[in-house]
Motif scaffolding. Structure first.
Motif, mmCIF file in Angstrom:
data_model
loop_
_atom_site.group_PDB
_atom_site.id
_atom_site.type_symbol
_atom_site.label_atom_id
_atom_site.label_comp_id
_atom_site.label_asym_id
_atom_site.label_seq_id
_atom_site.Cartn_x
_atom_site.Cartn_y
_atom_site.Cartn_z
ATOM 1 N N HIS A 75 0.855 -1.179 0.000
ATOM 2 C CA HIS A 75 0.000 0.000 0.000
ATOM 3 C C HIS A 75 0.891 1.228 0.000
ATOM 4 O O HIS A 75 1.900 1.267 0.700
ATOM 5 N N GLY A 76 0.504 2.249 -0.754
ATOM 6 C CA GLY A 76 1.288 3.469 -0.772
ATOM 7 C C GLY A 76 0.571 4.598 -1.486
ATOM 8 O O GLY A 76 -0.552 4.452 -1.965
ATOM 9 N N LYS A 77 1.254 5.721 -1.532
ATOM 10 C CA LYS A 77 0.737 6.926 -2.171
ATOM 11 C C LYS A 77 1.764 7.348 -3.218
ATOM 12 O O LYS A 77 2.970 7.384 -2.929
ATOM 13 N N ILE A 78 1.320 7.664 -4.423
ATOM 14 C CA ILE A 78 2.238 8.025 -5.493
ATOM 15 C C ILE A 78 2.865 9.380 -5.180
ATOM 16 O O ILE A 78 2.161 10.359 -4.943
ATOM 17 N N SER A 79 4.217 9.428 -5.199
ATOM 18 C CA SER A 79 4.901 10.693 -4.943
ATOM 19 C C SER A 79 5.627 11.220 -6.178
ATOM 20 O O SER A 79 5.801 12.424 -6.312
ATOM 21 N N GLU A 80 6.047 10.334 -7.086
ATOM 22 C CA GLU A 80 6.711 10.737 -8.328
ATOM 23 C C GLU A 80 6.305 9.780 -9.433
ATOM 24 O O GLU A 80 6.009 8.619 -9.171
ATOM 25 N N MET A 81 6.325 10.291 -10.671
ATOM 26 C CA MET A 81 5.969 9.445 -11.805
ATOM 27 C C MET A 81 6.965 9.639 -12.944
ATOM 28 O O MET A 81 7.415 10.750 -13.201
ATOM 29 N N ALA A 82 7.298 8.551 -13.615
ATOM 30 C CA ALA A 82 8.079 8.579 -14.848
ATOM 31 C C ALA A 82 7.253 7.862 -15.911
ATOM 32 O O ALA A 82 6.092 7.516 -15.665
ATOM 33 N N GLU A 83 7.834 7.644 -17.064
ATOM 34 C CA GLU A 83 7.072 7.033 -18.153
ATOM 35 C C GLU A 83 6.627 5.607 -17.828
ATOM 36 O O GLU A 83 5.481 5.246 -18.040
ATOM 37 N N THR A 84 7.543 4.789 -17.307
ATOM 38 C CA THR A 84 7.197 3.389 -17.027
ATOM 39 C C THR A 84 7.246 3.045 -15.550
ATOM 40 O O THR A 84 6.838 1.953 -15.172
ATOM 41 N N THR A 85 7.767 3.934 -14.719
ATOM 42 C CA THR A 85 7.885 3.643 -13.291
ATOM 43 C C THR A 85 7.213 4.728 -12.459
ATOM 44 O O THR A 85 6.955 5.823 -12.950
ATOM 45 N N ILE A 86 6.916 4.371 -11.216
ATOM 46 C CA ILE A 86 6.389 5.343 -10.261
ATOM 47 C C ILE A 86 7.113 5.142 -8.934
ATOM 48 O O ILE A 86 7.618 4.060 -8.655
#
Length: 90
Positions: free
Chosen positions: A52-63
């Protein structure tokens, strides 16, 4: 005509397999891809392995997700649509 009746059971079997197995799988894959594309920073998610988590950063194929134990970098495809939806209903 005799050849058609000979292959008719095979044709019917393929049609049944298509409508009950292949078509639902294609719909499920399309729904997963739409969910992956709709992810944004701040969303609460659950991975397919149960993190479980909260998205803090995003890239094209990874988060990068923020969990209680720190930050983790994961593939976008490892986020579960069903588990995330269930966790966000709580």
């Amino acid at each position: 005509m005799a050849q058609l009746t000979q292959f008719l059971p095979y044709i019917l079997m393929f049609v049944v397999i298509y409508f009950f197995m292949i078509m639902p799988q294609q719909k499920r894959i399309k729904k997963e891809k739409e969910f992956e594309a709709s992810l944004k920073v701040g969303d609460k998610i659950v991975t397919k392995s149960g993190l479980h988590g909260k998205i803090s950063e995003m890239a094209e194929t990874t988060i990068v997700i923020e969990t209680m134990s720190g930050k983790l970098k994961i593939e976008r495809s490892s986020v579960s649509n069903e588990l995330s939806a269930a966790a966000n209903k709580k």
